[in-house]
Enzyme design. Structure first.
Site, PDB file in Angstrom:
ATOM      1  N   ASP A   3     -28.946  -9.388 -35.818  1.00 13.44           N
ATOM      2  CA  ASP A   3     -27.481  -9.321 -35.778  1.00 13.44           C
ATOM      3  C   ASP A   3     -26.931  -8.093 -36.491  1.00 13.44           C
ATOM      4  O   ASP A   3     -25.841  -8.119 -37.043  1.00 13.44           O
ATOM      5  CB  ASP A   3     -26.861 -10.597 -36.382  1.00 13.44           C
ATOM      6  CG  ASP A   3     -27.502 -11.846 -35.840  1.00 13.44           C
ATOM      7  OD1 ASP A   3     -27.584 -11.959 -34.613  1.00 13.44           O
ATOM      8  OD2 ASP A   3     -27.947 -12.697 -36.630  1.00 13.44           O
ATOM      9  N   HIS A  60     -26.429  -9.768 -27.956  1.00 16.87           N
ATOM     10  CA  HIS A  60     -25.853  -8.450 -28.179  1.00 16.87           C
ATOM     11  C   HIS A  60     -24.409  -8.461 -27.712  1.00 16.87           C
ATOM     12  O   HIS A  60     -24.141  -8.813 -26.575  1.00 16.87           O
ATOM     13  CB  HIS A  60     -26.619  -7.389 -27.393  1.00 16.87           C
ATOM     14  CG  HIS A  60     -27.969  -7.098 -27.968  1.00 16.87           C
ATOM     15  ND1 HIS A  60     -28.861  -6.245 -27.395  1.00 16.87           N
ATOM     16  CD2 HIS A  60     -28.560  -7.536 -29.091  1.00 16.87           C
ATOM     17  CE1 HIS A  60     -29.965  -6.181 -28.127  1.00 16.87           C
ATOM     18  NE2 HIS A  60     -29.797  -6.965 -29.165  1.00 16.87           N
TER      19      HIS A  60
HETATM   20  P1  IMP Z   1     -36.513 -18.438 -32.643  1.00 18.01           P
HETATM   21  O1  IMP Z   1     -36.571 -16.978 -32.300  1.00 18.01           O
HETATM   22  O2  IMP Z   1     -35.488 -19.171 -31.817  1.00 18.01           O
HETATM   23  O3  IMP Z   1     -37.845 -19.087 -32.619  1.00 18.01           O
HETATM   24  O4  IMP Z   1     -35.994 -18.572 -34.153  1.00 18.01           O
HETATM   25  C1  IMP Z   1     -36.802 -18.219 -35.268  1.00 18.01           C
HETATM   26  C2  IMP Z   1     -35.931 -17.680 -36.394  1.00 18.01           C
HETATM   27  O5  IMP Z   1     -35.441 -16.386 -36.027  1.00 18.01           O
HETATM   28  C3  IMP Z   1     -34.685 -18.513 -36.706  1.00 18.01           C
HETATM   29  O6  IMP Z   1     -34.425 -18.446 -38.088  1.00 18.01           O
HETATM   30  C4  IMP Z   1     -33.586 -17.811 -35.919  1.00 18.01           C
HETATM   31  O7  IMP Z   1     -32.310 -18.054 -36.474  1.00 18.01           O
HETATM   32  C5  IMP Z   1     -34.021 -16.376 -36.074  1.00 18.01           C
HETATM   33  N1  IMP Z   1     -33.577 -15.501 -34.981  1.00 18.01           N
HETATM   34  C6  IMP Z   1     -34.132 -15.361 -33.763  1.00 18.01           C
HETATM   35  N2  IMP Z   1     -33.497 -14.449 -33.056  1.00 18.01           N
HETATM   36  C7  IMP Z   1     -32.522 -13.965 -33.815  1.00 18.01           C
HETATM   37  C8  IMP Z   1     -31.528 -12.945 -33.628  1.00 18.01           C
HETATM   38  O8  IMP Z   1     -31.432 -12.280 -32.600  1.00 18.01           O
HETATM   39  N3  IMP Z   1     -30.673 -12.760 -34.673  1.00 18.01           N
HETATM   40  C9  IMP Z   1     -30.781 -13.448 -35.841  1.00 18.01           C
HETATM   41  N4  IMP Z   1     -31.695 -14.380 -36.071  1.00 18.01           N
HETATM   42  C10 IMP Z   1     -32.560 -14.645 -35.057  1.00 18.01           C
END
Ligand code: IMP
Length: 457
Positions: free
Chosen positions: A34, A62
């Site tokens: 982010d 995005h």
């Molecule tokens: P997952 O990618 O859904 O498996 O999430 C794993 C961890 O990464 C969690 O803590 C999510 O909140 C974080 N996360 C995954 N993608 C993003 C992103 O694009 N921005 C911020 N946090 C992310």
């Protein structure tokens, strides 16, 4: 609005002012996601012919602001907003076709051209099915409920981890190219759905929730429908990218998520399931690392995190709340409030090193206006030990206390500054401190969400 008209004239001036070495360029987040990569990719796209995503899936979000219009993209590279660019979802991406088709239709509904010429999907990328999302949610819930609340990862629930896990397991995986082969996919999904139902019903029992088994025929029909819709976009993206590069066209690689969420180099296990640092370019798009001559590392002027995991500079006070409100720090994908804190320069320096950043883009700088002093973390205190580097063990990072350097704050607003010298002296001092500490020049400073609210140095 059409792809051609989304380019404002001052964007052309802006991007041309940025000096880039000849070759291909990657953009990677240096924190926990982010950071505002969408805006920078959008700015840089003008200079490139091809924009390629190499990792992650619909867990990324995005936001691109063009004039008064806001575009929230999860899978499609933001290069789609320009005419004449080829946008590629590389082999390292996990594709949720339902989400992708929704995005394609949403863009078309707003007059943006999306077709087989400007959106290409690697036949080697893996497919996210509805059962992956169920597995994602149940798994995290089961870990938290049955074992230990703090062990839950707080995933986005988009099926990312389970899809990558199936990729590694192989016998339960489906690749995008398989969507075009009805006979093969029937066998694959009959097997995968049977295995998933056994596993998911056991997990649901553990969580004490109802579970309706998935129907293999329904998943097969869904796959056929997705294949028919996406067929014009599916190709051998490896050949396509090498042909484009061989023909002298320039490629911009867009990393989703961020370096501290990288499965190998992030705060494991509180990470996502892909190589989201710039190191992922090679495996996620089949382009050798030496072809990438510039890596723009994106960092916010402060720190945020969504989901579980250590964050030494987190502020659970009025300053943290203020950063959240002013920076509108709520997830694009899940809407969750983000954890906010002071800039962690130990973490940013580590990420810049791992991703090989040749330049930094400092984002959301305007959010820090009128806060005084501004703290930046320059080391960690772990018991009696002062740690100068980013530790590999997340439990160590969870125990450390940040060691801050207090820098003078600056008065706002700064969102109309268009040149570095327009910034107040204390704001310039903050930028200088960052680049000296990290050892990489700050080449872009963002002072607002719009394209024209950007300072190029
Ligand atoms: P997952 O990618 O859904 O498996 O999430 C794993 C961890 O990464 C969690 O803590 C999510 O909140 C974080 N996360 C995954 N993608 C993003 C992103 O694009 N921005 C911020 N946090 C992310």
């Amino acid at each position: 609005m059409s792809n051609a008209t989304t380019q404002s004239p001052n964007t052309a001036d802006l991007t041309e002012r940025l000096t880039l070495k000849a070759g291909h360029c990657a953009v990677a987040g240096l924190q926990w996601g982010d950071e505002g990569k969408g805006k920078i990719v959008d700015l840089l796209t003008r200079r490139f012919d091809v924009v390629t995503r190499y990792n992650g899936g619909a867990n990324a979000g995005h936001t691109v602001v063009v004039g008064d219009e806001k575009f929230a993209l999860h899978l499609i590279p933001s290069g789609i907003l320009y005419s004449g660019k080829v946008n590629v979802l590389g082999n390292g991406v996990v594709i949720d076709p339902a989400q992708l088709i929704k995005e394609i239709e949403g863009l078309r509904g707003r007059g943006i051209q999306v077709d087989g010429d400007n959106l290409k999907i690697s036949d080697r990328a893996h497919v996210v099915f509805p059962y992956h999302k169920t597995q994602d949610v149940l798994f995290d819930q089961a870990v938290a409920q049955a074992w230990e609340a703090g062990a839950a990862l707080g995933t986005t629930g988009r099926g990312i981890g389970p899809c990558y896990a199936d990729k590694a397991l192989r016998s339960t995986a489906v690749r995008v190219g398989d969507l075009l082969r009805p006979d093969r996919i029937k066998t694959q999904l009959n097997r995968a759905v049977a295995i998933k139902n056994v596993m998911l019903s056991a997990l649901a029992k553990q969580c004490g929730v109802e579970f309706e088994p998935f129907d293999a025929d329904e998943q097969i029909a869904l796959a056929k429908q997705w294949g028919d819709t996406l067929a014009p976009h599916i190709c051998d993206a490896t050949q396509l990218l090498h042909a484009q590069m061989g023909g002298g066209r320039q490629v911009l690689f867009e990393g989703a998520n961020a370096t501290l969420l990288d499965i190998d180099h992030g705060t494991y296990p509180f990470v996502t399931s892909s190589n989201c640092s710039a190191l992922g370019v090679a495996t996620g798009s089949a382009v050798p690392a030496q072809k990438v001559t510039e890596v723009i590392g994106i960092a916010k002027a402060y720190q945020t995190r969504v989901g579980g995991g250590p964050m030494p500079t987190e502020l659970s006070d009025a300053t943290g709340d203020r950063i959240r409100e002013v920076g509108r720090e709520f997830g694009t994908t899940t809407g969750r409030p983000r954890r906010c804190g002071w800039l962690d320069l130990v973490a940013v320096k580590y990420s810049a090193m791992v991703s090989g950043a040749t330049g930094l883009a400092l984002m959301l700088f305007d959010v820090l206006a009128d806060l005084d002093p501004l703290n930046v973390c320059v080391a960690y205190q772990h018991g009696d030990e002062r740690i100068e580097h980013f530790p590999a063990d997340a439990s160590v990072l969870d125990q450390v206390e940040p060691v801050y350097e207090s820098l003078p704050g600056f008065a706002g607003p700064i969102d109309t500054c268009t040149a570095y010298d327009d910034l107040p002296a204390a704001a310039r001092g903050y930028v200088d401190f960052i680049e000296q500490f990290v050892g990489v020049p700050v080449r872009i400073i963002s002072v607002g969400p719009r394209r024209d609210q950007t300072i190029i140095r």
